[in-house]
Write an enzyme that holds these catalytic residues in place. Sequence first.
Site, short mmCIF file in Angstrom:
data_model
loop_
_atom_site.label_atom_id
_atom_site.label_comp_id
_atom_site.label_asym_id
_atom_site.label_seq_id
_atom_site.Cartn_x
_atom_site.Cartn_y
_atom_site.Cartn_z
N TRP A 102 0.81 -1.22 0.00
CA TRP A 102 0.00 0.00 0.00
C TRP A 102 0.84 1.25 0.00
O TRP A 102 0.47 2.26 -0.63
CB TRP A 102 -1.03 -0.02 1.13
CG TRP A 102 -2.17 -0.94 0.80
CD1 TRP A 102 -2.51 -2.10 1.43
CD2 TRP A 102 -3.09 -0.81 -0.31
NE1 TRP A 102 -3.58 -2.70 0.79
CE2 TRP A 102 -3.95 -1.93 -0.27
CE3 TRP A 102 -3.26 0.13 -1.32
CZ2 TRP A 102 -4.97 -2.11 -1.21
CZ3 TRP A 102 -4.29 -0.06 -2.25
CH2 TRP A 102 -5.12 -1.16 -2.19
N ASP A 172 -1.81 6.60 6.58
CA ASP A 172 -2.87 5.75 6.04
C ASP A 172 -3.14 4.68 7.10
O ASP A 172 -2.37 3.75 7.27
CB ASP A 172 -2.39 5.12 4.73
CG ASP A 172 -3.39 4.12 4.15
OD1 ASP A 172 -4.44 3.89 4.79
OD2 ASP A 172 -3.12 3.58 3.06
N LYS A 196 -12.36 -1.86 6.15
CA LYS A 196 -11.46 -2.80 6.81
C LYS A 196 -11.85 -2.95 8.28
O LYS A 196 -12.21 -4.01 8.74
CB LYS A 196 -10.00 -2.34 6.70
CG LYS A 196 -9.55 -2.01 5.29
CD LYS A 196 -9.21 -3.25 4.46
CE LYS A 196 -9.06 -2.96 2.97
NZ LYS A 196 -7.89 -2.22 2.57
#
Length: 360
Positions: A102, A172, A196
């Site tokens: 990511w 993030d 998530k």
Amino acid sequence: MGRVFNFAAGPATMPEPVLSRIRDDIPDWRGTGMSILELPFTGREFRELAEKAEADLRRLLGAPANYKILFLHGGARAQFATVPLNLLAGRGRADYVETGYWARRAIGEAERYCQVNVAASGAASGFSRIPPQSEWQLDPGAAYCHITANETVDGVEFHFVPETGNVPLVADMTSNFLSRPVDVSRFGLIFASAQKNIGPAGLAIVVVREDLLGKAHPLTPTVFDLKAQADNGSLYNTPNTFAIYVAGLVFEWLLGQGGVAAMERASLRKSSRLYGVIDAHPFYRVKAAPECRSRMNACFALADPALETRFLSEAAAHGLVNLAGHRTTGGIRVSLYNAMPHAGVEALAQFMEDFAYRHG
Ligand SMILES: *Cc1c(COP(=O)(O)O)cnc(C)c1O
């Protein structure tokens, strides 16, 4: 089929009390004679709902008053662009810490807008560790420094908050949001997709320090201009009203459970049980260095990869589903978000012990 234990990385398992509340609210929301899906976003009912969700989230995070909490579109990947568009403020340079899948995607998007300084990278270790701060080369002229607090695909997590001086720290937190106490004042901006560790897909949450707003690039789409959204209470245009409603229910559930401190205790217990099985059986191999292991996404392989398909199908037959690793890494991935009960982890741990005895 009854309910299974769903270990998916996202969209992921949700708290059962929240699901039954949703079922009850669908036909008639609080005696209004309207479904939650039918409430106008500009009406009093929805505004109150959104304000309550924001206030509960502020309480969970302990976010100071000079931070705005926004509910936005486009998931975390929109934030990969929104962050440089809003925070570069003409500076043209930003620091990124490359810790896995990511972080690499965040860097790729940021490179469209600015010069990226990779301040530290875990690439040489195959992303099995988060580079300690002593190895970082920060750029004092950077507009901000971006980290990926938990690497959902690689299974490594920051267990420290880096020191970046006057350069705002951007995180993030998509896959570990609300899973542990965080000192919000150490960050300039935090973002997270909802699917998530919070709720339904299609919602991104941004927590941003007020003084960083108002310097967006002139070509920033207004829906992604954080100041425009903040000035309109995240209602500049029609938001994902259903997702905000569900997120609000999850925040209430979290507060009822004892908040993020209780979530951290639960996640320590769940992840230690799982890593305990992995460490006790050479049959299972975990790549992440012990001090960087993710409490949210435990990623490992079987010593004999040929047994993986069998592992996954036998697990599914036990009601333990969505355990396949990310398509880029293969192996097994166990997501242990807030809504995963300890009973699910216990069932999986026993299955893994049994599978190792039978095939080891
Ligand atoms: C899933 C994930 C993303 C992407 O989220 P989208 O909502 O699909 O944009 C970004 N960062 C991390 C850490 C993730 O886990």
